[in-house]
Scaffold this motif. Structure first.
Motif, mmCIF file in Angstrom:
data_model
loop_
_atom_site.group_PDB
_atom_site.id
_atom_site.type_symbol
_atom_site.label_atom_id
_atom_site.label_comp_id
_atom_site.label_asym_id
_atom_site.label_seq_id
_atom_site.Cartn_x
_atom_site.Cartn_y
_atom_site.Cartn_z
ATOM 1 N N ASP A 327 -26.269 13.537 -3.411
ATOM 2 C CA ASP A 327 -27.697 13.539 -2.290
ATOM 3 C C ASP A 327 -28.359 12.104 -2.216
ATOM 4 O O ASP A 327 -28.550 11.016 -1.378
ATOM 5 N N VAL A 328 -29.024 12.080 -3.717
ATOM 6 C CA VAL A 328 -29.518 10.954 -4.295
ATOM 7 C C VAL A 328 -28.740 10.006 -4.363
ATOM 8 O O VAL A 328 -29.414 8.896 -3.814
ATOM 9 N N LEU A 329 -27.613 10.409 -5.223
ATOM 10 C CA LEU A 329 -26.640 8.989 -5.617
ATOM 11 C C LEU A 329 -25.839 8.258 -3.411
ATOM 12 O O LEU A 329 -26.073 7.264 -3.804
ATOM 13 N N ALA A 330 -26.140 9.197 -2.673
ATOM 14 C CA ALA A 330 -25.911 8.457 -1.755
ATOM 15 C C ALA A 330 -26.849 8.040 -0.801
ATOM 16 O O ALA A 330 -26.255 6.638 -0.509
ATOM 17 N N GLU A 331 -28.252 8.030 -1.283
ATOM 18 C CA GLU A 331 -28.833 7.487 -0.647
ATOM 19 C C GLU A 331 -28.864 5.932 -1.467
ATOM 20 O O GLU A 331 -29.277 5.017 -0.777
ATOM 21 N N LEU A 332 -29.317 6.357 -2.871
ATOM 22 C CA LEU A 332 -29.301 4.769 -3.518
ATOM 23 C C LEU A 332 -28.457 3.703 -3.027
ATOM 24 O O LEU A 332 -28.377 2.576 -3.549
ATOM 25 N N CYS A 333 -26.562 4.519 -2.738
ATOM 26 C CA CYS A 333 -25.664 3.793 -2.756
ATOM 27 C C CYS A 333 -25.334 3.414 -0.759
ATOM 28 O O CYS A 333 -24.770 2.136 -0.684
ATOM 29 N N ASP A 334 -26.288 4.128 -0.386
ATOM 30 C CA ASP A 334 -26.456 3.792 1.050
ATOM 31 C C ASP A 334 -25.550 3.885 1.645
ATOM 32 O O ASP A 334 -24.730 3.729 2.511
ATOM 33 N N GLN A 335 -23.872 6.026 1.444
ATOM 34 C CA GLN A 335 -23.241 5.659 1.557
ATOM 35 C C GLN A 335 -23.657 6.850 2.223
ATOM 36 O O GLN A 335 -24.131 7.579 1.597
ATOM 37 N N PRO A 336 -22.550 7.856 2.707
ATOM 38 C CA PRO A 336 -22.493 9.024 3.049
ATOM 39 C C PRO A 336 -22.363 9.531 2.291
ATOM 40 O O PRO A 336 -21.175 9.697 1.057
ATOM 41 N N VAL A 337 -22.167 11.389 2.434
ATOM 42 C CA VAL A 337 -22.022 11.941 0.707
ATOM 43 C C VAL A 337 -20.860 11.925 0.489
ATOM 44 O O VAL A 337 -20.582 12.434 -0.311
ATOM 45 N N HIS A 338 -20.029 12.135 1.718
ATOM 46 C CA HIS A 338 -18.588 12.854 1.691
ATOM 47 C C HIS A 338 -17.673 11.988 1.115
ATOM 48 O O HIS A 338 -17.003 12.437 -0.279
ATOM 49 N N GLU A 339 -18.192 10.917 1.501
ATOM 50 C CA GLU A 339 -17.812 9.183 0.506
ATOM 51 C C GLU A 339 -18.536 9.025 -0.993
ATOM 52 O O GLU A 339 -17.629 8.982 -2.017
ATOM 53 N N ILE A 340 -19.310 9.389 -0.785
ATOM 54 C CA ILE A 340 -20.143 9.513 -3.005
ATOM 55 C C ILE A 340 -18.979 10.615 -3.358
ATOM 56 O O ILE A 340 -18.570 10.278 -4.811
ATOM 57 N N MET A 341 -19.107 11.322 -2.611
ATOM 58 C CA MET A 341 -18.286 13.042 -3.159
ATOM 59 C C MET A 341 -16.887 12.657 -3.753
ATOM 60 O O MET A 341 -16.349 12.789 -4.723
ATOM 61 N N MET A 342 -15.795 12.227 -2.803
ATOM 62 C CA MET A 342 -14.778 11.685 -3.222
ATOM 63 C C MET A 342 -14.393 10.558 -4.484
ATOM 64 O O MET A 342 -13.358 10.862 -5.194
ATOM 65 N N GLN A 343 -15.647 9.647 -4.639
ATOM 66 C CA GLN A 343 -15.669 8.775 -5.844
ATOM 67 C C GLN A 343 -15.880 9.096 -6.802
ATOM 68 O O GLN A 343 -15.112 8.975 -8.048
ATOM 69 N N LEU A 344 -16.665 10.379 -6.546
ATOM 70 C CA LEU A 344 -17.306 10.640 -7.888
ATOM 71 C C LEU A 344 -15.669 11.668 -8.234
ATOM 72 O O LEU A 344 -15.563 11.453 -9.711
ATOM 73 N N LEU A 345 -14.598 12.496 -7.919
ATOM 74 C CA LEU A 345 -14.069 13.175 -8.112
ATOM 75 C C LEU A 345 -12.905 12.224 -8.853
ATOM 76 O O LEU A 345 -12.707 12.430 -9.690
ATOM 77 N N GLU A 346 -12.722 11.542 -7.931
ATOM 78 C CA GLU A 346 -11.979 10.302 -9.022
ATOM 79 C C GLU A 346 -11.897 9.377 -10.014
ATOM 80 O O GLU A 346 -11.287 9.570 -10.863
ATOM 81 N N LEU A 347 -13.871 8.994 -9.873
ATOM 82 C CA LEU A 347 -13.879 9.085 -11.515
ATOM 83 C C LEU A 347 -14.236 10.070 -12.627
ATOM 84 O O LEU A 347 -14.038 9.376 -13.862
ATOM 85 N N GLU A 348 -14.791 11.528 -12.010
ATOM 86 C CA GLU A 348 -13.846 12.488 -12.783
ATOM 87 C C GLU A 348 -12.608 12.308 -13.736
ATOM 88 O O GLU A 348 -12.547 13.081 -14.392
ATOM 89 N N LEU A 349 -11.806 12.715 -12.270
ATOM 90 C CA LEU A 349 -10.417 12.493 -12.815
ATOM 91 C C LEU A 349 -9.993 11.089 -14.057
ATOM 92 O O LEU A 349 -8.825 11.014 -14.697
ATOM 93 N N GLN A 350 -10.796 10.100 -13.986
ATOM 94 C CA GLN A 350 -11.082 8.697 -14.224
ATOM 95 C C GLN A 350 -11.199 9.558 -16.254
ATOM 96 O O GLN A 350 -11.440 8.792 -17.048
ATOM 97 N N GLY A 351 -11.934 10.574 -16.249
ATOM 98 C CA GLY A 351 -13.302 10.653 -17.480
ATOM 99 C C GLY A 351 -14.224 9.612 -17.182
ATOM 100 O O GLY A 351 -14.179 9.543 -18.916
#
Length: 366
Positions: A327-351
């Motif tokens: 929620d904090v990351l979504a607020e800081l990036c001014d993006q919807p929570v679901h978009e942030i979740m998708m981005q975090l998943l991709e970054l997590e897969l990349q380590g």
């Protein structure tokens, strides 16, 4: 909405906000998100009514002056969230939330040895301060001191004479260099790859209370502290005590028994400080912490390149070593929570990031 730096300036201007209270606030909310909290939520974080009012209604003129100051060439405001904030200093108990820096901010993350001592040093003491600084920079160490008369000034001069890097931590604002006799020395430090540093507003005058506080920054930046001629009651002994509390090595040059300005340094040796006769005595002891500083400096230098290579740079800029929730990351990036979740998943897969209690943090690769 206020910029990141402006939010930090607001927080730093809150009166009597101690290190413990600040740490509690920052553990759950970055300064920029505090502006979105209700008064009751702010009070629940430990602020008093007066502190809440100071945060809500800061002196806008003061903040504008700081932001205008930073707009000038070679002037920087580093917050605790800034990648350039020095790693070792960040991890002391009372790390300043802001650092005002003139010169090269990256030099703050280089391995450093602090050299401190008497303002009324003997000719031998001044010569030794110069010589040790001269030799330390030859071994790729940065010399850090407090720009004071006596030992401090000679240490800075020794580093400059060997064309090395040196950092001066001031007990005044950077627009009020003190002592005035060292203004030219301060200019040389900035012009030769070093930096001037202060936690005080740039226009702050020197005050006696500021100098003991500045000593924790000198020791906090450094991997070890070398004391050259210190009286029994001196700021140098305060720096040495702070260094020990911060887990730093303390070194001292022995002095003759009839030199009143050596009684403090001799006392440190009695209490367990390393007796130093040559630069090699220091180099043998500082390897581990220096390695930490070197690794962090490499991280800082590579960060911009890595940011360009990795996706979602805005999100990455807001994920650090302390866990942040989605929620904090979504607020800081001014993006919807679901978009942030998708981005975090991709970054997590990349380590690049990993899930942790309370949110997400960067991995070593990130």
């Amino acid at each position: 909405m206020a910029t990141v730096v402006e939010s930090w300036l607001r927080l730093a201007a809150v009166p009597r906000l101690g290190a413990k209270s600040l740490s509690k606030i920052l553990s759950s909310h970055p300064p920029q998100s505090l502006l979105t909290l209700s008064d009751n939520e702010m009070l629940a974080l430990g602020l008093t009514q007066a502190q809440l009012h100071a945060f809500r209604y800061p002196d806008e003129t003061m903040i504008e002056k700081c932001l205008a100051w930073e707009d000038a060439p070679h002037k920087h405001i580093l917050t605790l969230a800034d990648q350039r904030y020095p790693y070792l200093l960040k991890h002391i108990t009372s790390a300043p939330p802001l650092l005002f820096v003139e010169g090269d901010p990256n030099v703050l993350s280089t391995p450093q040895i602090a050299i401190v001592g008497s303002r009324h040093a003997s000719a031998d003491g001044l010569s030794l301060a110069h010589e040790f600084a001269y030799q330390l920079v030859h071994h790729e160490l940065t010399v850090t001191s407090g720009l004071a008369l006596g030992i401090d000034g000679r240490a800075h001069r020794g580093a400059l004479d060997r064309k090395g890097r040196t950092i001066a931590v001031l007990g005044s604002g950077l627009d009020n260099v003190y002592p005035s006799r060292h203004r030219r020395l301060a200019e040389e430090i900035k012009d030769n790859g070093g930096a001037l540093v202060s936690e005080l507003w740039p226009w702050s005058p020197p005050k006696p209370a500021f100098f003991p506080k500045r000593n924790r920054i000198i020791s906090g930046l450094s991997t070890g502290v070398l004391v050259v001629e210190a009286a029994l009651k001196s700021g140098s002994l305060i720096t040495a005590r702070l260094a020990l509390e911060q887990g730093r090595d303390v070194f001292a040059l022995p002095g003759t028994v009839n030199n009143p300005h050596a009684k403090g340094s001799n006392g440190l040796i009695k209490q367990g400080a390393f007796l130093v006769e040559s630069v090699e005595d220091i180099l043998e002891q500082v390897g581990t912490l220096a390695g930490c500083a070197i690794n962090h400096q490499l991280d800082v230098m590579q960060a911009q390149v890595l940011q360009e290579e990795l996706p979602f740079p805005e999100l990455l800029a807001n994920v650090g070593n302390e866990a942040r929730c989605v929620d904090v990351l979504a607020e800081l990036c001014d993006q919807p929570v679901h978009e942030i979740m998708m981005q975090l998943l991709e970054l997590e897969l990349q380590g690049v990031v990993t899930a942790a209690p309370g949110g997400y943090i960067r991995t070593r690769r990130g």
